[in-house]
Design a protein around this motif. Structure first.
Motif, PDB file in Angstrom:
ATOM      1  N   ALA A  20       0.737  -1.325  -0.211  1.00 60.28           N
ATOM      2  CA  ALA A  20      -0.457  -0.043   0.009  1.00 60.28           C
ATOM      3  C   ALA A  20       0.856   1.781  -0.076  1.00 60.28           C
ATOM      4  N   THR A  21       0.460   2.376  -0.086  1.00 62.08           N
ATOM      5  CA  THR A  21       0.878   3.828   0.252  1.00 62.08           C
ATOM      6  C   THR A  21       1.208   4.185   1.663  1.00 62.08           C
ATOM      7  N   GLU A  22       2.437   4.788   1.611  1.00 63.94           N
ATOM      8  CA  GLU A  22       2.585   5.145   3.233  1.00 63.94           C
ATOM      9  C   GLU A  22       1.741   6.149   3.637  1.00 63.94           C
ATOM     10  N   GLY A  23       1.231   6.146   4.441  1.00 61.12           N
ATOM     11  CA  GLY A  23      -0.155   7.419   4.944  1.00 61.12           C
ATOM     12  C   GLY A  23      -1.105   6.965   4.426  1.00 61.12           C
ATOM     13  N   GLU A  24      -1.631   6.087   3.435  1.00 63.17           N
ATOM     14  CA  GLU A  24      -3.271   5.913   3.281  1.00 63.17           C
ATOM     15  C   GLU A  24      -3.563   5.147   4.380  1.00 63.17           C
ATOM     16  N   MET A  25      -5.104   5.746   4.905  1.00 58.67           N
ATOM     17  CA  MET A  25      -5.979   5.238   6.087  1.00 58.67           C
ATOM     18  C   MET A  25      -5.758   3.894   6.255  1.00 58.67           C
ATOM     19  N   LEU A  26      -6.506   3.143   6.920  1.00 55.34           N
ATOM     20  CA  LEU A  26      -5.639   1.278   7.064  1.00 55.34           C
ATOM     21  C   LEU A  26      -6.979   1.067   6.104  1.00 55.34           C
ATOM     22  N   VAL A  27      -8.398   1.751   6.061  1.00 60.03           N
ATOM     23  CA  VAL A  27      -9.469   1.259   5.078  1.00 60.03           C
ATOM     24  C   VAL A  27      -9.271   1.316   4.006  1.00 60.03           C
ATOM     25  N   ASP A  28      -8.394   2.310   3.278  1.00 60.68           N
ATOM     26  CA  ASP A  28      -8.472   2.294   2.359  1.00 60.68           C
ATOM     27  C   ASP A  28      -7.034   1.330   1.618  1.00 60.68           C
ATOM     28  N   ALA A  29      -6.005   1.385   2.380  1.00 63.65           N
ATOM     29  CA  ALA A  29      -5.265   0.249   2.486  1.00 63.65           C
ATOM     30  C   ALA A  29      -5.809  -1.036   2.052  1.00 63.65           C
ATOM     31  N   ALA A  30      -6.993  -1.443   2.915  1.00 63.36           N
ATOM     32  CA  ALA A  30      -6.867  -3.378   3.482  1.00 63.36           C
ATOM     33  C   ALA A  30      -7.615  -3.175   2.374  1.00 63.36           C
ATOM     34  N   LYS A  31      -8.178  -2.197   1.315  1.00 61.83           N
ATOM     35  CA  LYS A  31      -8.313  -3.112   0.687  1.00 61.83           C
ATOM     36  C   LYS A  31      -8.320  -3.767  -0.759  1.00 61.83           C
ATOM     37  N   HIS A  32      -6.964  -3.423  -0.485  1.00 56.38           N
ATOM     38  CA  HIS A  32      -5.299  -3.816  -1.905  1.00 56.38           C
ATOM     39  C   HIS A  32      -5.469  -5.370  -1.271  1.00 56.38           C
ATOM     40  N   GLY A  33      -5.816  -5.532   0.289  1.00 59.47           N
ATOM     41  CA  GLY A  33      -5.916  -6.967   0.321  1.00 59.47           C
ATOM     42  C   GLY A  33      -7.508  -7.189  -0.037  1.00 59.47           C
ATOM     43  N   ASP A  34      -8.176  -7.014  -0.495  1.00 59.65           N
ATOM     44  CA  ASP A  34      -9.798  -7.075  -0.583  1.00 59.65           C
ATOM     45  C   ASP A  34     -10.322  -7.767   1.118  1.00 59.65           C
ATOM     46  N   VAL A  35      -9.724  -6.546   1.719  1.00 63.29           N
ATOM     47  CA  VAL A  35     -11.115  -6.667   3.017  1.00 63.29           C
ATOM     48  C   VAL A  35     -11.692  -5.709   3.269  1.00 63.29           C
ATOM     49  N   GLU A  36     -12.444  -5.764   3.640  1.00 59.09           N
ATOM     50  CA  GLU A  36     -13.099  -4.229   3.626  1.00 59.09           C
ATOM     51  C   GLU A  36     -13.381  -4.172   5.386  1.00 59.09           C
ATOM     52  N   ILE A  37     -13.100  -2.744   5.614  1.00 63.95           N
ATOM     53  CA  ILE A  37     -13.511  -2.374   6.988  1.00 63.95           C
ATOM     54  C   ILE A  37     -14.854  -1.516   6.700  1.00 63.95           C
ATOM     55  N   PRO A  38     -15.878  -1.848   7.598  1.00 65.64           N
ATOM     56  CA  PRO A  38     -17.661  -0.612   7.113  1.00 65.64           C
ATOM     57  C   PRO A  38     -16.642   0.279   7.770  1.00 65.64           C
ATOM     58  N   VAL A  39     -17.344   1.489   7.171  1.00 64.61           N
ATOM     59  CA  VAL A  39     -17.148   2.653   7.626  1.00 64.61           C
ATOM     60  C   VAL A  39     -18.950   3.921   7.675  1.00 64.61           C
ATOM     61  N   PHE A  40     -18.950   4.168   8.515  1.00 70.04           N
ATOM     62  CA  PHE A  40     -20.035   5.350   7.989  1.00 70.04           C
ATOM     63  C   PHE A  40     -19.385   7.054   8.048  1.00 70.04           C
ATOM     64  N   CYS A  41     -18.641   7.451   9.068  1.00 73.61           N
ATOM     65  CA  CYS A  41     -18.208   8.529   9.241  1.00 73.61           C
ATOM     66  C   CYS A  41     -17.028   8.871   8.134  1.00 73.61           C
ATOM     67  N   TYR A  42     -17.109   8.117   7.741  1.00 71.35           N
ATOM     68  CA  TYR A  42     -14.949   7.977   6.843  1.00 71.35           C
ATOM     69  C   TYR A  42     -15.555   8.224   5.459  1.00 71.35           C
ATOM     70  N   GLU A  43     -15.200   9.755   5.149  1.00 72.53           N
ATOM     71  CA  GLU A  43     -14.978  10.094   3.732  1.00 72.53           C
ATOM     72  C   GLU A  43     -14.312  10.891   3.228  1.00 72.53           C
ATOM     73  N   PRO A  44     -13.349  10.570   2.860  1.00 70.72           N
ATOM     74  CA  PRO A  44     -12.102  11.295   2.352  1.00 70.72           C
ATOM     75  C   PRO A  44     -12.211  12.338   1.463  1.00 70.72           C
ATOM     76  N   LYS A  45     -13.123  12.437   1.100  1.00 71.11           N
ATOM     77  CA  LYS A  45     -13.905  13.745   0.098  1.00 71.11           C
ATOM     78  C   LYS A  45     -13.542  14.859   1.250  1.00 71.11           C
ATOM     79  N   LEU A  46     -14.118  14.636   2.578  1.00 66.98           N
ATOM     80  CA  LEU A  46     -14.134  15.377   3.350  1.00 66.98           C
ATOM     81  C   LEU A  46     -13.055  15.781   4.315  1.00 66.98           C
ATOM     82  N   GLY A  47     -11.946  15.091   3.866  1.00 63.61           N
ATOM     83  CA  GLY A  47     -10.727  16.314   4.933  1.00 63.61           C
ATOM     84  C   GLY A  47     -10.249  15.149   5.909  1.00 63.61           C
TER      85      GLY A  47
END
Lengths: 799, 442, 235
Positions: A20-47
C-alpha cells in the motif's frame, strides 16, 4: 507545489501481506488486500477523518485499545486483524448502538437498496437488537430547503453533512444543535439551507436522512439504469452519472473525476435534469407563419431553413453558444465557410480578438489544469466570480487553501464569494481590469510583489468576458506579460486558466467557430466579423441571415439594443433552442429543437484543455433529432454535403481537422477524457508569440459626475433557462438585483429591498436594491440578464 | 503534615499579590528563571509529579513532549472542574490564585511557551472574577508580559470562561471549545503536544498540578518527592462529599489509608448510618464497598490494583439509607446529559442505560435487563472516542456487579408495587400533556 | 378499543422541533449594512476578539455578553454576534445550544441553578429542587433549573443564585433567597460559599492582624442585570 509522491510499503492484514502507499488510511489500504472495513463517518473527500462512528474499529498489534481504521495511517510492517472476536464484538456493538434510535423505515425510505446502513447491519451486525425503549422522535420528513428533505429520526449523526457544509462548501449553514442523544442537524432559526452546493449532502448522507425532494419515491435502485456523461450546463463540465428510469432521467449523481469535479456537483447540475422532460421544452420544429411560430414537420422546417440560408448565401452569419458540442460548431462552420462562402461566425460574446492572442492563450506551456488549482503555491482569481461561472472550481480553490496552505488573491470589480478566504483582495472599478493588469505587468502594483514572493507555482484564473470588453485585447496582452514575468510557462504546476462565458467556449474556438480562425486555430479562408460587428451588419442590411446555434442574443449577449435592431432587420433567422426565450420567440423564422446533454453524442473541451465525451443516456424526447444531423440535413438541402452520416463520423472529421487533437479517438476519450495540452497533441499546437508585448498605457477612468455610479454586471449561476423551467429550481431564479454600497444608498435615499431604476441615456432597467457593505463606494452591480445598458456610468434612483 | 497547597489558605486577602508574597509567594519564579529551561523540566520530571486532573500522567514528561524550536506553542490550564464530587480546584483558585499563576508561569517557561490560557468553567463566576483580578495584579507586577523579571521569557495569560459542559474537561474537547467550536473531543493521535490549540503544540495541565510547581521549585524536587509514596509523590487535595459529617477539601499525603480520609478527616457517616460504598475518584471511578475499600492506601497504584482509580481525587460516600438504584440512575443521567454526541457508543449507550435504569426503578424491568445493562457497559468500554463513555460504563458496571442482589430486590418490589406479575404486560399509552385522545383504530 | 393519543395535527408523535420556514431567505454571514448592532455590545465583542490569536475563540464570551444584553440568546442576539464576528448565525446557534448556560428560549431574569447531581442528591437536592419549583416556578422572575455538579459538594445541597453559591440549603431557605434577590440584598449571606472557611483542620488560619482586620473573605461582586459591561470591566 510538489504533488504527494507515494512511497510503497508492505503491511499485514488478516495474515495477508499487502502493498500500500505510505500514509494511506487503514480503511483504504485494506482494500488492496480485498479486506473491507465498514465505515460511516469516513469520507476521504471531506478531509481529515474524525473517528466518530466507531464502526471501523480494528485490532492493531502492539496497541492495546482497538483503533479506528479510518484514522490510522499504515506503516511498514504493521500487523492488523479484522476478524478476531474482539473486533467482531465491537462491530456488533456499534451496529446495535446505531440502530438504537434508528426507525424501521426501510420500506418507505428512498435510500433502501443503496443504503450503507442496511449493508453494514447485514454484514457486520448481530442480527437482533435488544432495545425495547421508546426511540427518539422528530416530525418527519421536513423540508430543510425546497430541494432537500430531512428526516431527523433516521439520522445516525455521522456528521458528514455538517462537516461538508463547514469545511468543503464553507457556507456554515448546516450545523448540529444540542448535545448528546438530543443532537440534531439543522439550520439557524428555521432558515432554509440554500447554497449553490447544498445538493451534495444528499449523496454524502449514508442513510435516508437527507433525501432529494425531486427524487422522492420515484425509483428503487434495482429499477434504474445508470449512464455516465458530462454536464454541459456551465463551463465546469462536471462528470455526472445519470439515473435513468423508463428512458427518463430521474436523478443526476456525481461520477467523481478527480481532475475535473473532484466528486461534487452544484445544485444546477444536480437538479436541472427536470428541464429535460417538462412541457415547456421545445421538442418539435417550429416555423413562423405570420406572427406566430407553429409546429411543422421536419421536412418543411429543413426546407424552409435551407431556402432562406441559400438565398442569403455569403450574407449569412452564425452565432454558436449554449451547450453546443465541438461537432456541432465544427459542422456549422464548415457549412458556412465551405457551403455558403460566408465568413461571419463567432462563439464569443464580445469584440473580436486578434488570432495571435487566441493562439498565445491556447499555448500548452501556459495551460494550468484543474488539479493545479489545488496544489499551486498561489492562485489569482481575476475578474471572474467562480461561483457563478464555473461553480465547482470554487470548491477546488477552497480545498487548496484548507489542505495545502495555498494562498489566494482575488482581483475583481465585484465582491466575490472567495473574498473571505483570500489573503489579498484587490478591488478596481468596473471596466478597470485593463488598468489593473497594466500596472501589474509593469510591477507597479502591490500585488506584483505578492505574486512574485508567493512561490513558483502560480495559477491565474481569469474570466473570458474581460477579453470581450472594451480594451480587452490590451488587457490580455498585459495578462500574458504578467504570465511571462512570473515564468508561468516554465513550470508544470503553473499557468493560466480561462473561464469561458459559454460551456464549451474553448472547444468551439478550437473547432474553428471564430471569425478570424479556423479549426485548430489556423488561419481561415477569409477573416470575418465578430459578434458586435455581426449585429451592426445585420442592422445595416450587409448581412441578411442569421444561424443561432444555442445562442439567443437578446438574452445573453451585451448590447441588447443593437441586437434587437439586428434581429428585426434580418430576413432569415434559423435557431436551435430548447426553450423559447425572447429573441427566438420574437424573431426566429425556423426553430429546431435543441438536444439536452443527456441525449447528445459528441465532445466538449474543458477550459483546461481536457477533451471530454458527452454520451447519450436517453432516447431523444419527442421529435428531437441530433443537432449535428440537423445541420447536415440543412446543409444538404442547401446544396452542400458535409459527409457525415453518424456522430462518430462527425467526431472523426473534427479530430482530423484539428492538428493538436492528433491521437485522440472517441473510444480513447472513454469516461475520463484526455487533456490534449499534456498529450501528443501539444507539440502540434499552433505557433504562438507569448510576449512580452509592448503595452499602451490605458486611458483614464471615466469620471462620474452628478452622483453617477460606475456600472458593473454579472451573470448569476441561476440565470439560465433550464433553471427557469425546472420545477424544483424555480425558487432560485434570480430576480433583477441592484447591488449598492451603503454610503451611496444612503446618499440616494435608497433602503435595502426597495425597487430602483438604473438609467443611462434614456434606457433604464428596474431591479431590487441590495445593500452590500463589500461593494466599493461609487460602483453599482446589476445582474445582467438583460444587458441593455452599455455605457460605463449610470444613474440610480428609487423607482 | 505541613500543608503545601493549603498553607495559610484562609488568610484574609491571600488572593492579593501582597499577602501572597508575604507568605513566600513569587520566590520560586525568579529562582526558576535563573535556571535553564531544561533544568526546570528536569526538576519537574524528577519530582514525579503526576497529573492531578484524573489521568495521572507524569507532568515533567509531558513538558518534554513539546517540540523545541521557534513556533507558536501554548499552555492551557484546565480549570474546567466538572467531575461530580470534585471541588478542589475551586478552593485553590478562589483562595490562592497566585499559587496557580506562579506555577503556570514556571511551567510555561519550562516548555518555552509564550501564550497561555486558563479555561475555567462558566459556573465558577466568583472564582473567575478573583482570577481575573489576580492576573491583572500579576501583569502589573511584571510577572506576566514581555521579558518577565528581566529574563528572555514572554508570556501572555488569558482567562477564558466556559459555558457549562462537562465534556470540555477532556483535554482535546477543551481545546476545541477554546478554539470557538463545539466541545467535541478529537482523535488522539495526534496528541495535543504536537497538534493542539490552533494546531500548534500545546501543554494541558490541571490547576492542582500547576499549583504544585512553585513548591517543587522552591523546595527542590527531592524534598518535595519525600511527601507521599513511591509512584505517587507529593500531596493531594482530596474532596470528600456525600453522606459524611464534615465534607470538604483536605490536603493529604498520597498513600495514607482511605479510612483516615473518610472516617477521620471527613468525620465518617452521619448519626445512625453506615457506609455502604464509595466512589474513590469522582463519579467516574468504579465503586468500592466499605469492606473492600476503606483500608486501601489512597494512591494511584493501590486504587488501580483494587479495580478502581484515583482519578481527580474526589471521594463520594454513600451510606445505607440510599438505594443503589437511585445512585445508578443519577450517575447515568449525568453522563447521558453531558455526552457530546460525537461517537455512537457513548451517545446511544448512555441514553439506553438511563432508559433501562428508569425501567428498573418503575418496575417495568426483569433481572434479564440487568444482564443487558452490564452487557451494554461492556460494549461501551474501550470503543469510544474519549473517556466519557468509559466514565459512565465503569461505575455503572461496578454497581450492577457488586450490588446485583440489591438491584434484583428493587426490581421485585417495584414490580409488585405496580401490580405486574411475572407475565409481560401490555404497554400503556404514555400520557402526554396536551394530547387529545383519539378513539378508534389508527 | 385501544385509545391512541394524537396531537392537534393528527400525528401520533409530538411536534417538538421546528420545521424550516421556506419563505425565509437562507442565512449566510449577516450583511453588516442591514444588521444593526448596539454599539456597546459591538465594542465588547470586538474587545474579546482581540484577545485571542483566532477571533473565533471569542464566541463563548461574546454569546455570554449578548445573553446579558438581551436576557437570552434570542435569534436577534445570535444574528448580531454573528455579524460582528463574521460568522454565520447557524454556527453561533450551534455553539449556543451545545452549552448549558446559554438559554435559547426566553427566560426569567434571575437564574437559580439547583445542583441535582449525585453528592447533593444524596443530601436531599431533589426535594429541594421540587420545592423551588413549587414555590417560585410560576412567579416569572426566577429561572429555576436543575443543574449538574457545580463543584460545591461541600455545601450540598446547594444552588447558584445569579452566580452566587449558597448552601447547605434547607427548604425554608427558598423563601429567604427569593426575598433577598427581590430586595436587592446579598443572597443568604450567612450561607454563601464565599464566606466559608476551609474544612481541612490543618490549614493554618493565622491570627488576624488587628490593623488590617477585614470582615472575612471578599464579597462577590454585584453583577448588573441586562446591561453590557464596558470592555475595561470585562476579563
Amino acid at each position: 507545489m510538489p504533488r504527494p509522491s507515494p512511497k510503497e510499503i508492505t503491511f499485514t492484514i488478516d495474515g495477508l501481506e499487502v502493498k500500500a502507499t505510505e500514509g494511506e488510511m487503514l480503511v483504504d489500504a485494506a482494500k488492496h488486500g480485498d479486506v473491507e472495513i465498514p465505515v460511516f463517518c469516513y469520507e476521504p473527500k471531506l478531509g481529515q477523518p474524525v473517528g466518530a462512528c466507531r464502526m471501523c474499529l480494528v485490532e492493531v498489534e502492539g496497541i492495546p485499545k482497538l483503533q479506528t481504521g479510518c484514522s490510522t495511517p499504515v506503516k511498514d510492517g504493521m500487523v492488523v486483524h479484522t476478524q478476531t472476536e474482539r473486533v467482531h464484538d465491537a462491530q456488533k456493538a456499534v451496529v446495535e448502538f446505531l440502530l438504537v434510535n434508528h426507525p424501521l423505515d426501510c420500506p418507505v425510505c428512498d435510500k433502501g437498496g443503496e443504503c450503507p446502513l442496511q449493508d453494514i447491519t447485514f454484514g457486520w451486525g448481530a442480527g437482533t437488537s435488544r432495545f425495547i425503549e421508546p426511540k427518539r422522535h422528530f416530525r418527519k420528513p421536513l423540508e430543510i430547503s425546497p430541494l432537500i428533505a430531512i428526516d431527523r429520526e433516521r439520522c445516525i449523526l455521522c456528521y458528514r453533512c455538517v462537516r461538508y457544509s463547514q469545511e468543503i462548501a464553507e457556507d456554515y449553514q448546516l450545523v448540529l444543535h444540542d448535545r448528546g442523544a438530543h443532537s440534531f442537524v439543522g439550520t439557524f432559526d428555521g432558515h432554509p439551507y440554500v447554497a449553490p452546493f447544498s445538493g451534495n449532502i444528499i449523496e454524502l448522507c449514508p442513510v435516508g436522512a437527507l433525501t432529494s425532494t425531486a427524487y422522492r419515491f420515484r425509483a428503487r435502485p434495482w429499477d434504474v439504469e445508470t449512464a455516465g456523461s458530462v454536464c454541459t450546463l456551465c463551463a465546469a463540465q462536471c462528470n455526472v452519472s445519470l439515473t435513468v428510469r423508463d428512458d427518463k432521467v430521474s436523478r443526476v449523481m456525481v461520477r467523481d473525476h478527480a481532475e475535473v469535479d473532484d466528486g461534487w456537483l452544484c445544485d444546477k447540475g444536480r437538479f436541472a435534469y427536470q428541464a429535460f422532460h417538462v412541457d415547456e421544452r421545445i421538442t418539435e420544429p417550429l416555423v413562423r407563419e405570420g406572427d406566430e411560430l407553429r409546429p411543422a414537420s421536419w421536412d418543411r422546417a429543413i426546407a424552409t431553413a435551407a431556402a432562406g440560408l441559400a438565398r442569403a448565401g455569403r450574407h449569412t452569419a452564425a452565432l454558436v453558444g449554449g451547450q453546443a458540442t465541438n461537432e456541432d460548431g465544427f459542422l456549422l462552420q464548415r457549412f458556412l465557410r465551405e457551403g455558403l462562402e460566408a465568413h461571419d461566425l463567432d462563439s464569443r460574446l464580445g469584440a473580436q480578438l486578434p488570432v495571435e492572442l487566441h493562439r498565445a492563450l491556447a499555448a500548452p506551456a501556459l495551460q494550468a489544469s484543474v488539479p493545479d488549482l489545488e496544489f499551486a503555491h498561489a492562485v489569482l482569481v481575476l475578474e471572474t466570480e467562480l461561483m457563478d461561472d464555473a461553480a465547482i472550481l470554487d470548491l477546488r480553490i477552497r480545498k487548496g487553501i484548507r489542505r495545502h496552505n495555498m494562498r489566494l488573491a482575488v482581483a475583481s470589480s465585484r465582491p466575490s464569494a472567495l473574498d473571505p478566504a483570500a489573503e489579498q483582495v484587490v478591488r478596481f472599478a468596473p471596466g478597470g481590469v485593463g488598468r489593473f493588469l497594466y500596472a501589474l505587468a509593469n510591477g507597479d502594483h502591490a500585488l506584483s510583489d505578492w505574486l512574485g514572493d508567493a512561490g513558483q507555482d502560480v495559477v491565474i484564473v481569469w474570466g473570458e468576458r474581460m477579453g470581450g470588453a472594451p480594451g480587452g485585447a490590451d488587457a490580455l496582452r498585459a495578462l500574458l506579460n504578467v504570465a511571462g514575468n512570473l515564468k508561468l510557462g516554465e513550470r508544470e504546476g503553473a499557468g493560466l486558466l480561462a473561464i469561458p462565458a459559454v460551456t464549451n467556449g474553448r472547444g468551439l474556438r478550437e473547432a474553428g467557430v471564430l471569425p478570424n480562425a479556423g479549426p485548430g486555430l489556423k488561419a481561415p479562408v477569409a477573416d470575418g466579423r465578430g459578434a458586435p460587428e455581426i449585429a451592426a451588419a445585420l442592422a445595416d442590411g450587409d448581412l441578411r441571415a442569421l444561424y443561432l446555434l444555442g445562442a439567443d442574443p437578446l438574452v445573453s449577449y451585451p448590447g441588447r439594443g443593437a441586437w434587437a435592431k439586428a434581429l428585426d432587420r434580418a430576413t432569415t433567422v434559423v435557431a436551435h433552442a430548447g426553450v423559447l426565450t425572447q429573441g427566438i420567440r420574437e424573431h426566429a423564422d425556423v426553430v429546431f429543437p435543441s438536444e439536452v446533454y443527456a441525449e447528445k453524442n459528441g465532445t466538449v473541451v474543458h477550459p483546461d484543455g481536457r477533451v471530454q465525451r458527452v454520451r447519450q443516456a436517453i432516447a431523444h424526447v419527442g421529435g428531437v433529432r441530433p443537432e449535428w444531423q440537423v445541420i447536415a440535413d440543412v446543409a444538404r438541402a442547401a446544396g452542400f454535403d458535409l459527409g457525415v452520416l453518424t456522430s462518430a463520423m462527425a467526431t472523426k472529421q473534427l479530430f482530423a481537422a484539428v492538428p493538436f487533437y492528433a491521437g485522440l479517438t472517441a473510444e480513447g476519450l472513454a469516461g475520463h477524457g484526455v487533456r490534449w495540452p499534456a498529450g501528443d497533441g501539444a507539440a502540434k499546437a499552433p505557433e504562438a508569440d507569448l510576449g512580452p508585448f509592448t503595452l499602451e498605457a490605458p486611458g483614464p477612468e471615466p469620471a462620474p459626475t452628478h452622483g453617477q455610479l460606475r456600472l458593473g454586471s454579472w451573470r448569476s449561476l441561476w440565470a439560465a433557462p433550464e433553471v427557469r423551467i425546472s420545477p424544483s429550481l424555480q425558487f432560485l431564479h434570480p430576480g433583477s438585483s441592484v447591488e449598492l454600497a451603503p454610503d451611496d444608498a444612503r446618499r440616494l435615499g435608497i433602503e435595502d429591498g426597495v425597487p430602483v431604476e438604473v438609467a443611462q441615456n434614456g434606457t433604464s432597467l428596474r431591479g431590487r436594491a441590495a445593500l452590500r457593505s463589500a461593494v466599493p463606494a461609487g460602483s453599482v452591480f446589476v445582474s445582467d440578464e438583460t444587458a441593455i445598458l452599455t455605457g460605463a456610468l449610470v444613474e440610480v434612483r428609487r423607482a | 503534615m505541613t500543608k503545601l497547597l493549603f498553607a495559610n489558605i484562609d488568610e484574609p486577602d491571600l488572593n492579593t499579590i501582597d499577602v501572597y508574597r508575604r507568605h513566600g509567594g513569587y520566590e520560586a519564579l525568579p529562582k526558576a528563571l535563573k535556571m535553564s529551561r531544561d533544568e526546570v523540566q528536569a526538576q519537574l520530571e524528577s519530582s514525579e509529579l503526576r497529573g492531578r486532573g484524573g489521568a495521572g500522567f507524569s507532568m515533567g514528561k509531558k513538558v518534554s513532549f513539546l517540540p523545541h524550536g521557534a513556533m507558536d506553542k501554548y499552555l492551557v490550564c484546565n480549570a474546567d472542574e466538572s467531575e461530580p464530587g470534585a471541588f478542589k480546584d475551586r478552593e485553590l483558585i478562589q483562595k490562592n490564585p497566585h499559587q496557580l499563576i506562579e506555577g503556570l508561569i514556571i511551567g510555561a517557561y519550562a516548555a518555552d511557551v509564550n501564550r497561555s490560557f486558563i479555561y475555567i468553567r462558566g459556573e465558577y463566576q466568583y472564582q473567575a472574577d478573583i482570577l481575573d483580578a489576580a492576573v491583572k495584579q500579576a501583569e502589573a507586577a511584571g510577572y506576566l508580559g514581555e521579558r518577565i523579571l528581566g529574563s528572555d521569557h514572554t508570556l501572555s495569560l488569558v482567562v477564558h470562561r466556559g459555558a457549562g459542559a462537562y465534556i470540555c474537561g477532556e483535554e482535546t474537547a477543551l481545546l476545541d471549545s477554546l478554539e470557538g467550536k463545539r466541545g467535541n473531543p478529537r482523535l488522539k493521535p495526534p496528541f495535543p503536544a504536537n497538534q493542539g490549540l490552533y494546531q500548534g503544540p500545546t501543554l494541558v495541565n490541571n490547576v492542582e498540578t500547576l499549583s504544585n510547581v512553585p513548591h517543587i521549585i522552591r523546595m527542590g524536587a527531592k524534598a518535595w518527592a519525600e511527601h507521599g509514596v513511591q509512584n505517587s509523590t507529593g500531596t493531594k487535595v482530596v474532596s470528600v462529599s456525600g453522606c459524611v459529617r464534615n465534607p470538604g477539601n483536605f490536603e493529604i499525603e498520597l498513600g495514607i489509608p482511605t479510612r483516615d480520609l473518610i472516617m477521620g478527616l471527613a468525620g465518617g457517616p452521619r448519626e445512625g448510618c453506615t457506609i455502604k460504598f464509595f466512589f474513590p475518584g469522582g463519579s467516574s471511578s468504579p465503586v468500592l464497598t466499605a469492606e473492600e475499600g476503606l483500608d486501601i492506601p489512597y494512591d494511584f497504584d493501590s486504587m488501580a490494583k483494587a479495580g478502581s482509580m484515583l482519578g481527580s481525587g474526589s471521594i463520594i460516600v454513600v451510606d445505607d439509607t440510599v438505594p443503589v438504584v437511585e445512585v445508578a440512575k443519577k450517575v447515568a443521567k449525568f453522563y447521558a446529559h453531558e455526552s457530546c454526541g460525537k461517537c455512537s457508543p457513548c451517545r446511544e449507550g448512555t441514553n439506553w442505560t438511563v432508559k433501562m435504569l428508569e425501567r428498573v426503578d418503575t418496575g417495568e424491568a426483569t433481572p434479564m435487563d440487568l444482564d443487558i445493562i452490564a452487557s451494554v457497559q461492556d460494549q461501551i468500554i474501550g470503543h469510544c472516542l474519549c473517556v466519557l463513555g468509559d466514565s459512565m460504563a465503569m461505575p455503572i458496571g461496578s454497581l450492577v456487579r457488586k450490588f446485583r442482589a440489591e438491584f434484583e430486590e428493587h426490581i421485585e418490589r417495584a414490580r409488585e408495587a405496580r401490580g405486574m406479575g411475572v407475565t409481560v404486560p401490555e404497554p400503556e399509552p404514555v400520557g402526554i400533556a396536551g394530547a387529545d385522545p383519539d378513539v378508534g383504530p389508527y | 378499543m385501544a385509545r391512541v393519543q394524537r396531537y392537534p395535527d393528527g400525528s401520533r408523535v409530538p411536534p417538538w422541533d421546528r420545521a424550516v420556514d421556506l419563505t425565509k431567505e437562507p442565512a449566510p454571514v449577516p450583511e453588516p449594512a442591514v444588521t444593526p448592532v448596539p454599539e456597546d455590545l459591538r465594542r465588547t465583542i470586538e474587545a474579546y476578539m482581540s484577545k485571542y490569536p483566532d477571533r473565533r475563540s471569542a464566541v463563548i464570551p461574546s454569546l455570554a455578553a449578548a445573553q446579558r444584553h438581551y436576557g437570552w440568546c434570542s435569534p436577534e442576539a445570535l444574528d448580531q454576534v454573528a455579524a460582528v464576528m463574521r460568522l454565520t448565525p447557524a454556527y453561533v446557534e450551534s455553539i449556543a445550544t451545545f452549552y448549558d448556560m446559554f438559554e435559547t428560549e426566553p427566560k426569567p431574569a434571575h437564574d437559580v441553578y439547583v445542583c441535582t447531581n449525585i453528592s447533593c442528591s444524596l443530601l436531599g437536592a431533589d426535594e429541594l429542587f421540587e420545592h423551588f419549583i413549587e414555590t417560585l416556578g410560576d412567579e416569572g422572575d426566577f429561572n429555576i433549573r436543575a443543574f449538574e455538579c457545580m463543584g460545591a459538594c461541600d455545601i450540598g445541597p446547594m444552588a447558584s443564585v445569579d452566580g452566587v453559591y449558597v448552601g447547605p440549603l434547607e427548604l425554608d431557605d427558598v423563601a429567604a433567597i427569593a426575598n433577598d434577590v427581590r430586595d436587592g440584598r446579598p443572597v443568604l449571606s450567612r450561607k454563601q460559599l464565599a464566606h466559608r472557611a476551609a474544612a481541612d483542620p490543618g490549614a493554618a488560619v493565622p491570627v488576624p492582624d488587628p490593623d488590617t482586620m477585614a470582615a472575612g473573605p471578599p464579597m462577590p461582586p454585584e453583577r448588573g442585570r441586562g446591561e453590557a459591561t464596558s470592555p475595561e470591566d470585562e476579563p
